[in-house]
Design a protein around this motif. Sequence first.
Motif, PDB file in Angstrom:
ATOM      1  N   ASP A 124      14.414  -7.915  -4.365  1.00 19.69           N
ATOM      2  CA  ASP A 124      14.860  -7.770  -2.978  1.00 19.69           C
ATOM      3  C   ASP A 124      14.235  -6.525  -2.344  1.00 19.69           C
ATOM      4  N   VAL A 125      12.897  -6.529  -2.254  1.00 20.59           N
ATOM      5  CA  VAL A 125      12.174  -5.392  -1.684  1.00 20.59           C
ATOM      6  C   VAL A 125      11.157  -5.937  -0.679  1.00 20.59           C
ATOM      7  N   LYS A 126      11.237  -5.476   0.550  1.00 20.27           N
ATOM      8  CA  LYS A 126      10.298  -5.931   1.577  1.00 20.27           C
ATOM      9  C   LYS A 126       8.878  -5.550   1.162  1.00 20.27           C
ATOM     10  N   THR A 127       7.991  -6.545   1.143  1.00 23.33           N
ATOM     11  CA  THR A 127       6.675  -6.373   0.524  1.00 23.33           C
ATOM     12  C   THR A 127       5.526  -6.718   1.468  1.00 23.33           C
ATOM     13  N   LEU A 128       4.461  -5.943   1.351  1.00 21.68           N
ATOM     14  CA  LEU A 128       3.206  -6.223   2.049  1.00 21.68           C
ATOM     15  C   LEU A 128       2.167  -6.572   0.992  1.00 21.68           C
ATOM     16  N   ILE A 129       1.499  -7.707   1.160  1.00 23.28           N
ATOM     17  CA  ILE A 129       0.442  -8.104   0.226  1.00 23.28           C
ATOM     18  C   ILE A 129      -0.899  -8.017   0.936  1.00 23.28           C
ATOM     19  N   PHE A 130      -1.809  -7.242   0.362  1.00 19.80           N
ATOM     20  CA  PHE A 130      -3.177  -7.213   0.878  1.00 19.80           C
ATOM     21  C   PHE A 130      -4.001  -8.154   0.015  1.00 19.80           C
ATOM     22  N   LEU A 131      -4.541  -9.202   0.643  1.00 23.11           N
ATOM     23  CA  LEU A 131      -5.279 -10.209  -0.110  1.00 23.11           C
ATOM     24  C   LEU A 131      -6.633  -9.658  -0.545  1.00 23.11           C
TER      25      LEU A 131
END
Length: 268
Positions: A124-131
């Motif tokens: 439950d952690v807001k996540t940013l994924i850099f492709l």
Amino acid sequence: MISLTTKDISKLVQEIRREYGLPESPFRIDEVRYDKEGDKLFIIAHDRTDKSVIIGNSLVIGKLRKRLGVRQVTVYSNLDLEIKRRKLEEAKKLISGTELEFLLPIIEAEKKFPPRKWPDVKGDVKTLIFLSFNAKALLGFADRLNLPYEAVGIRYAFPKLEYEPVEAEPREIFFPNEEKLLRIAKERGTRLVLADFPFGLKFKDGVVLLNPFRLLHIGFFELKYLFGFERPVIYDKKALVDFVVSLTYEGLMESTDGANIIWRMWRK
């Protein structure tokens, strides 16, 4: 599949090597594990030299798989697994007491690898994924751990994947820009960033920068089977070579896989 011993597998490997004119090099198999659920056979060689003999430039292992009639045969050395276990112990210490403790069950499961049996986990952690290079695996990892995420990446780099384009250099496909991603994360109130960072884990200015595959010491070959692989169409060729060399050096990519990737991607 009928239960096979280390002697049974050793005999088959020797037969295949003789049949195809390969040198009768000595080798030692310490253990054989069969995963009935996935129909996968795992051969644990004593060391990396033994592993190379068993694989036999992929020819031997391919013929062995056909003779056994299993879906997959994979070879590891005891050294590979010991290095992995030590790195997992380090990872456990790094995340204990942090908001990444939801990864602890995954770490414990990875210690028992092979085979790989992950428990259900909800992060439950807001996540940013850099492709970046392992884009599909990064997305698959986030989905598998039920992480709420946004995906961003270089425009047109991954035509088959859905994500928000951001300004970035082709080199960042292999070496993501920490400061840039940190800034984007702060702007969006994101506490976790996933990307192909050249490290496993870093805590910086209230944001966690994570390359889960380095942290868990999961190699490229395994990631392909776990989540699939989507080659980027925009990238820096020199950075590609540096990236592959670094993964190979750290035992996260076989040299044959690395050479194949460089050859295929360099031609374009």
